[in-house]
Design an enzyme around this catalytic site. Structure first.
Site, PDB file in Angstrom:
ATOM      1  N   GLU B  60       0.813  -1.221   0.000  1.00 22.32           N
ATOM      2  CA  GLU B  60       0.000   0.000   0.000  1.00 22.32           C
ATOM      3  C   GLU B  60       0.847   1.271   0.000  1.00 22.32           C
ATOM      4  O   GLU B  60       0.458   2.274  -0.594  1.00 22.32           O
ATOM      5  CB  GLU B  60      -0.962   0.006   1.193  1.00 22.32           C
ATOM      6  CG  GLU B  60      -2.216  -0.825   0.986  1.00 22.32           C
ATOM      7  CD  GLU B  60      -2.005  -2.309   1.233  1.00 22.32           C
ATOM      8  OE1 GLU B  60      -0.942  -2.666   1.770  1.00 22.32           O
ATOM      9  OE2 GLU B  60      -2.900  -3.102   0.892  1.00 22.32           O
ATOM     10  N   HIS B 129     -11.866  -5.284   8.441  1.00 20.84           N
ATOM     11  CA  HIS B 129     -12.293  -5.150   7.046  1.00 20.84           C
ATOM     12  C   HIS B 129     -13.676  -4.523   6.949  1.00 20.84           C
ATOM     13  O   HIS B 129     -14.386  -4.741   5.974  1.00 20.84           O
ATOM     14  CB  HIS B 129     -12.307  -6.520   6.349  1.00 20.84           C
ATOM     15  CG  HIS B 129     -10.948  -7.076   6.072  1.00 20.84           C
ATOM     16  ND1 HIS B 129     -10.145  -7.577   7.060  1.00 20.84           N
ATOM     17  CD2 HIS B 129     -10.238  -7.192   4.925  1.00 20.84           C
ATOM     18  CE1 HIS B 129      -9.008  -7.995   6.528  1.00 20.84           C
ATOM     19  NE2 HIS B 129      -9.032  -7.773   5.250  1.00 20.84           N
TER      20      HIS B 129
END
Lengths: 358, 324
Positions: B60, B129
């Site tokens: 990321e 999540h």
């Protein structure tokens, strides 16, 4: 082990460790095929970086430079060698220890010094300061103060150059401490898989901040010994020799420009002062400091130029010209106004303002 | 006119902008070959090719760094962070680098970046999540933040975000992906910083975002049966924030409820409550009330997650009680 016991056993007594001496690998020499004019330019650049950093230090002692600054004293050959090997339009990314790289790409010393003094005529109008020097018009795309991030950003500039087919190369400088953060590894992997035109340059000055890099790194050469993990060549260069740096820089930059992908260079050097202004660096073994001072890049280069037949007077003239430029820069910086309120709320957004609501 | 799902609207909006601007590129994990784990980028690789639609490693920081470096050298970028929870992995790039570089360089650097990310709960994915992280990014000076609630808004706000010269965090709600709406043919471009009154009312104002908008609307319909006329505002854009639409509505209704999916502390509704009490306090007939997810990590079990995230029942009951 308690910290007291650790101290008793000398574990943190870095000043009494064996000194780490300059690596013998890939040193420069008089015979390298580098034109004398190129060498004189690198001499002048090193003089500028040295005299500028000393002036920055003096101004700090006079309480004119506030905050912190991280000087490149002793590390000038790396900035000078790489900048000379770069072309106009190539990109440079540096860390918070970025004065030298900014000047080496051609930014005005007066505007840089004014930035250190927090003045309106500073290169960032006083909004960035010592750790964020940037001069986009010179290809100097920023100095980044959070370890690791800018390696990934340099990738992006290289990716952009690759997509545009511009032939530009990004050169990204960082310290030895950076090799232990995740972003370093993410960046190297991405650069390798995309064959990006980027050169990563580790300025290994042997000290993370206050801790010897070899004590906290799994391999002796923190960057070079990891190059193989990304399919890259292991490259170590004497970072205190501008000729050696230049020769390596030309080779890896050409490689990137040809489309043959990234390189990782580890330049061995030494920070002649502490990590930052607040650091007297008493933790270093005296013999280590002495050994590296004996390899100060500027006197060494001076001697080489004399051996190659450059008259002492020519070198003195360069030194004096640089001294005048640094004096002029100082006057320019001191003469700048403190930035006004209009700068406080500007430049958050592309429209020039900072509004977040209507 | 074509009916689009929210998930299809994402690719539709991106494709519209990639056709318009041949320099626009995108990158992210599994976005090209796989079409995205939420199937929001299906078809883009086929139309625009692997040079403009790039799969990346699970990196990321490298994704956002590449986006920043490309953007600052003239290539606009759409970067995907697969789940908004993963912003925590690359927060340095977002909060310290992308958000601040224009200011720190006195305007030398321009960063046309859209960071798209799947946000929000309801999928039983558990605490790592499912988060609503709009308040993480809203608090950073230098980032714009939008969160569409309908397919049409996805297309229009995507276009507005891509065309905006500043970095925009674009929050796509996971639990809205299957929602459908008719979307007109032709180019659709919306504006950042414009809230929308999605239901007019006179007794109270409900400000909601993303998944909370349809829930607030349903709650408002129930309240109508009880004789409470609720005006519902889809905030849509947290930065820039359309305070005028909210202030105007509150001036009319004299009550404000915010419905926020983010955990309680420092949610966007707290900022709106502060602005409203500061600026139209004397127009209020009662306290500003925030309806939020409790200040807990989100649980995985269906029963627990449904208790945590504001439901139509909770919204309607809270408003009934506090209006009483």
């Amino acid at each position: 082990m308690t910290s007291t016991r650790a101290r008793d056993e000398g574990l943190y007594d870095y000043a009494h460790r064996e000194p780490r001496l300059p690596a013998p690998e890939n040193r420069g020499n008089d015979r390298l095929d580098i034109p004398i004019d190129t060498r004189l330019e690198m001499y002048e650049a090193q003089q500028l970086l040295r005299q500028f950093e000393k002036r920055a230090y003096d101004l700090f002692m006079q309480n004119l430079v506030k905050g912190t600054s991280h000087l490149s004293l002793g590390q000038e050959a790396i900035a000078a060698g790489f900048a000379r090997a770069q072309r106009e339009g190539d990109y440079t990314f540096a860390t918070y220890r970025g004065h030298a790289h900014t000047l080496a790409r051609g930014a005005d010393p007066g505007a840089v010094l004014a930035e250190l003094l927090g003045r309106e005529n500073g290169i960032l109008k006083g909004k960035g300061g010592s750790m964020h020097l940037t001069s986009v018009e010179h290809g100097m795309m920023g100095s980044y103060a959070i370890i690791g991030a800018h390696l990934t950003i340099a990738n992006g500039a290289a990716w952009s150059a690759q997509m545009r087919g511009s032939g530009q190369v990004a050169v990204c400088f960082f310290g030895d401490g950076t090799t232990n953060i995740g972003a370093f590894h993410e960046a190297l992997n991405m650069a390798a898989i995309w064959a990006l035109p980027v050169v990563f340059v580790c300025e290994n000055n042997l000290w993370m901040e206050y801790t010897p890099i070899d004590l906290i790194t799994a391999v002796p050469n923190p960057a070079a010994d990891r190059a193989g993990a990304y399919g890259l060549e292991r490259i170590i260069v004497d970072g205190n020799d501008a000729d050696a740096v230049y020769e390596t820089a030309v080779r890896v930059i050409d490689r990137a420009r040809r489309g043959d992908g990234p390189s990782l260079v580890e330049a061995h050097t030494y920070r002649e002062q502490g990590h930052s202004r607040a650091d007297p660096a008493k933790y270093r073994p005296p013999a280590e400091v002495e050994a590296w001072k004996a390899r100060d890049p500027i006197p060494m280069y001076h001697e080489r130029l004399l051996r190659l037949g450059v008259p002492e007077g020519d070198l003195s003239t360069i030194q004096q010209d640089v001294a005048r430029r640094v004096d002029d820069a100082t006057e320019f910086a001191k003469g700048g106004a403190h930035p006004g309120e209009e700068h406080l709320m500007s430049d958050v957004w592309a429209d020039g303002g900072s509004a977040w609501r209507n | 006119m074509a009916q689009l799902t929210y998930r299809n609207a994402v690719a539709h909006g991106i494709a519209q902008e990639m056709r318009r601007d041949p320099n626009l590129v995108m990158l992210g994990e599994d976005i090209a070959g796989a079409g995205g784990v939420f199937k929001t980028t299906v078809g883009l690789l086929d139309e625009f090719g692997p040079d403009r639609v790039r799969d990346t490693p699970i990196s990321e920081q490298a994704i956002l760094g590449a986006a920043m470096g490309a953007a600052m050298t003239g290539v606009p970028v759409i970067a995907e962070i697969m789940f908004s929870d993963f912003i925590a992995v690359c927060f340095d790039l977002l909060a310290n680098e992308i958000a601040k570089s224009r200011y720190m360089t006195a305007g030398q650097v321009s960063l046309p970046i859209v960071v798209r990310t799947a946000n929000g709960g309801g999928s039983r994915f558990g605490a790592q999540h499912s988060q609503s992280v709009e308040n993480w990014v809203m608090m950073i000076p230098g980032l714009k933040v939008v969160a569409p609630s309908t397919p049409l808004d996805v297309v229009g706000l995507m276009a507005a975000s891509v065309r905006d010269p500043d970095p925009v965090v674009f929050l796509e709600h996971k639990s809205l992906m299957a929602d459908k709406q008719d979307v007109p043919d032709g180019e659709i471009v919306d504006d950042l910083g414009v809230a929308r009154v999605v239901r007019e009312g006179s007794d109270c104002t409900i400000a909601a975002l993303a998944l909370m908008v349809p829930r607030a609307l349903e709650a408002a319909n129930r309240l109508e049966d009880q004789g409470i006329s609720a005006e519902v505002i889809d905030v849509r854009s947290l930065v820039p924030l359309d305070t005028q639409t909210i202030l105007g509505s509150v001036t009319k209704t004299s009550r404000l409820f915010t419905v926020e999916e983010n955990p309680r502390l420092c949610g966007w509704g707290a900022e709106i409550a502060s602005i409203v009490t500061d600026e139209v306090f004397w127009d209020l007939d009662g306290p500003v009330v925030r309806i939020t997810t409790p200040h807990i990590p989100l649980p995985a079990a269906e029963a627990l997650e449904d208790m945590a995230i504001p439901s139509v029942d909770l919204i309607a009951e809270t408003i009934t009680k506090r209006m009483g």
